[in-house]
Design a protein around this motif. Structure first.
Motif, PDB file in Angstrom:
ATOM      1  N   GLY A  18       9.970  25.867  28.403  1.00  0.00           N
ATOM      2  CA  GLY A  18       9.720  26.373  29.742  1.00  0.00           C
ATOM      3  C   GLY A  18      10.442  25.504  30.751  1.00  0.00           C
ATOM      4  O   GLY A  18      11.299  24.696  30.399  1.00  0.00           O
ATOM      5  N   GLU A  19      10.071  25.669  32.004  1.00  0.00           N
ATOM      6  CA  GLU A  19      10.677  24.893  33.074  1.00  0.00           C
ATOM      7  C   GLU A  19       9.584  24.278  33.920  1.00  0.00           C
ATOM      8  O   GLU A  19       8.589  24.929  34.250  1.00  0.00           O
ATOM      9  CB  GLU A  19      11.565  25.781  33.930  1.00  0.00           C
ATOM     10  N   ILE A  20       9.782  23.012  34.280  1.00  0.00           N
ATOM     11  CA  ILE A  20       8.800  22.287  35.068  1.00  0.00           C
ATOM     12  C   ILE A  20       9.534  21.549  36.185  1.00  0.00           C
ATOM     13  O   ILE A  20      10.452  20.773  35.916  1.00  0.00           O
ATOM     14  CB  ILE A  20       7.983  21.337  34.159  1.00  0.00           C
ATOM     15  N   GLU A  21       9.198  21.852  37.399  1.00  0.00           N
ATOM     16  CA  GLU A  21       9.786  21.214  38.572  1.00  0.00           C
ATOM     17  C   GLU A  21      11.309  21.183  38.503  1.00  0.00           C
ATOM     18  O   GLU A  21      11.949  20.171  38.761  1.00  0.00           O
ATOM     19  CB  GLU A  21       9.202  19.814  38.758  1.00  0.00           C
ATOM     20  N   GLY A  22      11.900  22.312  38.105  1.00  0.00           N
ATOM     21  CA  GLY A  22      13.352  22.435  38.063  1.00  0.00           C
ATOM     22  C   GLY A  22      14.029  21.831  36.848  1.00  0.00           C
ATOM     23  O   GLY A  22      15.256  21.822  36.766  1.00  0.00           O
ATOM     24  N   ARG A  23      13.260  21.330  35.901  1.00  0.00           N
ATOM     25  CA  ARG A  23      13.835  20.742  34.688  1.00  0.00           C
ATOM     26  C   ARG A  23      13.356  21.506  33.463  1.00  0.00           C
ATOM     27  O   ARG A  23      12.208  21.926  33.393  1.00  0.00           O
ATOM     28  CB  ARG A  23      13.432  19.267  34.546  1.00  0.00           C
ATOM     29  N   ASP A  24      14.250  21.648  32.487  1.00  0.00           N
ATOM     30  CA  ASP A  24      13.873  22.276  31.227  1.00  0.00           C
ATOM     31  C   ASP A  24      12.937  21.360  30.461  1.00  0.00           C
ATOM     32  O   ASP A  24      13.121  20.136  30.443  1.00  0.00           O
ATOM     33  CB  ASP A  24      15.109  22.554  30.372  1.00  0.00           C
ATOM     34  N   LEU A  25      11.921  21.948  29.848  1.00  0.00           N
ATOM     35  CA  LEU A  25      10.992  21.216  29.001  1.00  0.00           C
ATOM     36  C   LEU A  25      10.921  21.934  27.669  1.00  0.00           C
ATOM     37  O   LEU A  25      10.754  23.155  27.631  1.00  0.00           O
ATOM     38  CB  LEU A  25       9.600  21.153  29.629  1.00  0.00           C
ATOM     39  N   THR A  26      11.066  21.189  26.571  1.00  0.00           N
ATOM     40  CA  THR A  26      10.911  21.738  25.231  1.00  0.00           C
ATOM     41  C   THR A  26      10.068  20.780  24.406  1.00  0.00           C
ATOM     42  O   THR A  26      10.347  19.583  24.359  1.00  0.00           O
ATOM     43  CB  THR A  26      12.271  21.949  24.534  1.00  0.00           C
ATOM     44  N   LEU A  27       9.028  21.307  23.793  1.00  0.00           N
ATOM     45  CA  LEU A  27       8.209  20.559  22.849  1.00  0.00           C
ATOM     46  C   LEU A  27       8.517  21.121  21.470  1.00  0.00           C
ATOM     47  O   LEU A  27       8.296  22.303  21.218  1.00  0.00           O
ATOM     48  CB  LEU A  27       6.721  20.714  23.158  1.00  0.00           C
ATOM     49  N   ALA A  28       9.063  20.274  20.584  1.00  0.00           N
ATOM     50  CA  ALA A  28       9.364  20.685  19.211  1.00  0.00           C
ATOM     51  C   ALA A  28       8.411  19.965  18.270  1.00  0.00           C
ATOM     52  O   ALA A  28       8.192  18.763  18.398  1.00  0.00           O
ATOM     53  CB  ALA A  28      10.805  20.339  18.863  1.00  0.00           C
ATOM     54  N   VAL A  29       7.854  20.708  17.332  1.00  0.00           N
ATOM     55  CA  VAL A  29       6.874  20.165  16.390  1.00  0.00           C
ATOM     56  C   VAL A  29       7.301  20.554  14.982  1.00  0.00           C
ATOM     57  O   VAL A  29       7.668  21.703  14.734  1.00  0.00           O
ATOM     58  CB  VAL A  29       5.463  20.712  16.686  1.00  0.00           C
ATOM     59  N   GLY A  30       7.247  19.577  14.072  1.00  0.00           N
ATOM     60  CA  GLY A  30       7.618  19.836  12.688  1.00  0.00           C
ATOM     61  C   GLY A  30       6.703  19.093  11.739  1.00  0.00           C
ATOM     62  O   GLY A  30       5.895  18.252  12.157  1.00  0.00           O
ATOM     63  N   PRO A  31       6.831  19.371  10.445  1.00  0.00           N
ATOM     64  CA  PRO A  31       5.973  18.753   9.451  1.00  0.00           C
ATOM     65  C   PRO A  31       6.042  17.233   9.505  1.00  0.00           C
ATOM     66  O   PRO A  31       7.114  16.668   9.701  1.00  0.00           O
ATOM     67  CB  PRO A  31       6.521  19.258   8.123  1.00  0.00           C
ATOM     68  N   GLY A  32       4.913  16.557   9.340  1.00  0.00           N
ATOM     69  CA  GLY A  32       4.794  15.104   9.386  1.00  0.00           C
ATOM     70  C   GLY A  32       4.855  14.531   8.000  1.00  0.00           C
ATOM     71  O   GLY A  32       5.621  15.021   7.195  1.00  0.00           O
ATOM     72  N   PRO A  33       4.080  13.551   7.676  1.00  0.00           N
ATOM     73  CA  PRO A  33       3.021  12.971   8.501  1.00  0.00           C
ATOM     74  C   PRO A  33       3.596  12.076   9.598  1.00  0.00           C
ATOM     75  O   PRO A  33       4.747  11.684   9.554  1.00  0.00           O
ATOM     76  CB  PRO A  33       2.205  12.143   7.507  1.00  0.00           C
ATOM     77  N   CYS A  34       2.746  11.756  10.559  1.00  0.00           N
ATOM     78  CA  CYS A  34       3.185  10.996  11.715  1.00  0.00           C
ATOM     79  C   CYS A  34       2.113   9.980  12.081  1.00  0.00           C
ATOM     80  O   CYS A  34       0.922  10.241  11.923  1.00  0.00           O
ATOM     81  CB  CYS A  34       3.430  11.966  12.876  1.00  0.00           C
ATOM     82  N   SER A  35       2.543   8.829  12.565  1.00  0.00           N
ATOM     83  CA  SER A  35       1.630   7.801  13.051  1.00  0.00           C
ATOM     84  C   SER A  35       1.952   7.523  14.505  1.00  0.00           C
ATOM     85  O   SER A  35       3.119   7.388  14.861  1.00  0.00           O
ATOM     86  CB  SER A  35       1.784   6.515  12.239  1.00  0.00           C
ATOM     87  N   ASP A  36       0.920   7.442  15.334  1.00  0.00           N
ATOM     88  CA  ASP A  36       1.161   7.160  16.753  1.00  0.00           C
ATOM     89  C   ASP A  36       1.398   5.674  17.004  1.00  0.00           C
ATOM     90  O   ASP A  36       1.697   5.259  18.113  1.00  0.00           O
ATOM     91  CB  ASP A  36       0.033   7.690  17.628  1.00  0.00           C
ATOM     92  N   GLY A  37       1.265   4.845  15.966  1.00  0.00           N
ATOM     93  CA  GLY A  37       1.536   3.432  16.094  1.00  0.00           C
ATOM     94  C   GLY A  37       0.434   2.620  16.749  1.00  0.00           C
ATOM     95  O   GLY A  37       0.532   1.408  16.851  1.00  0.00           O
ATOM     96  N   MET A  38      -0.624   3.278  17.209  1.00  0.00           N
ATOM     97  CA  MET A  38      -1.694   2.566  17.903  1.00  0.00           C
ATOM     98  C   MET A  38      -3.056   2.738  17.250  1.00  0.00           C
ATOM     99  O   MET A  38      -3.933   1.930  17.446  1.00  0.00           O
ATOM    100  CB  MET A  38      -1.773   3.025  19.361  1.00  0.00           C
TER     101      MET A  38
END
Length: 160
Positions: A94-114
């Protein structure tokens, strides 16, 4: 047709950069290369929650809207998004405040590090030229935290 081609290119590039989520370096495009069905781990009607650290950010996708939040804007900014599911993941654009925004999600696993909490998916959020890495999971719709429901009043603080 051009928009679909651009979404495919953006998804491929963002999925390739998911390695920052402490995933295996040998992880390539997931799945059987002869299987051309879209990735179905996150159904179109699911609530999706994603977040990252350094810098902190969160996103929540629900009912065709994405709410992007930061510590500077804890209420977040909500925008309508289009969904694209490819073989290697799903993206929301989508677009937010005149800038393109893309959220891409794919198979993990993933750690947030915290935390010790495992996440099933890696996430990459691109806002304009800025690329943020994080993790994602299916949500319930009742999450609390920085990313609020689309009904939230927008803040006037500029996005970083």
């Amino acid at each position: 047709m051009l928009r679909a081609a651009l979404l495919v290119a953006a998804l491929a590039g963002l999925i390739a950069s998911l390695g920052a989520c402490q995933r295996s370096p040998s992880a390539q495009m997931p799945g059987d290369p002869d299987d051309h069905r879209p990735w179905s781990a996150i159904p179109a009607d699911a609530v999706l929650v994603a977040s990252g650290t350094e810098p902190f950010w969160s996103a929540r996708v629900r009912d065709g809207h994405l709410t992007y939040a930061t510590p500077e804007r804890p209420q977040g900014v909500t925008l309508p998004v289009s969904r694209f599911a490819g073989r290697g993941g799903v993206s929301f654009s989508g677009e937010i405040e005149g800038r393109d925004l893309t959220l891409a999600v794919g198979p993990g696993p993933c750690s947030d590090g915290m935390s010790d909490r495992p996440w099933p998916y890696g996430a990459t959020l691109r806002l304009g030229e800025r690329v943020l890495s994080g993790c994602a999971r299916n949500g319930t719709g009742a999450e609390t935290g920085a990313a609020r429901a689309p009904e939230s009043a927008p803040s006037r603080t500029p996005l970083p």
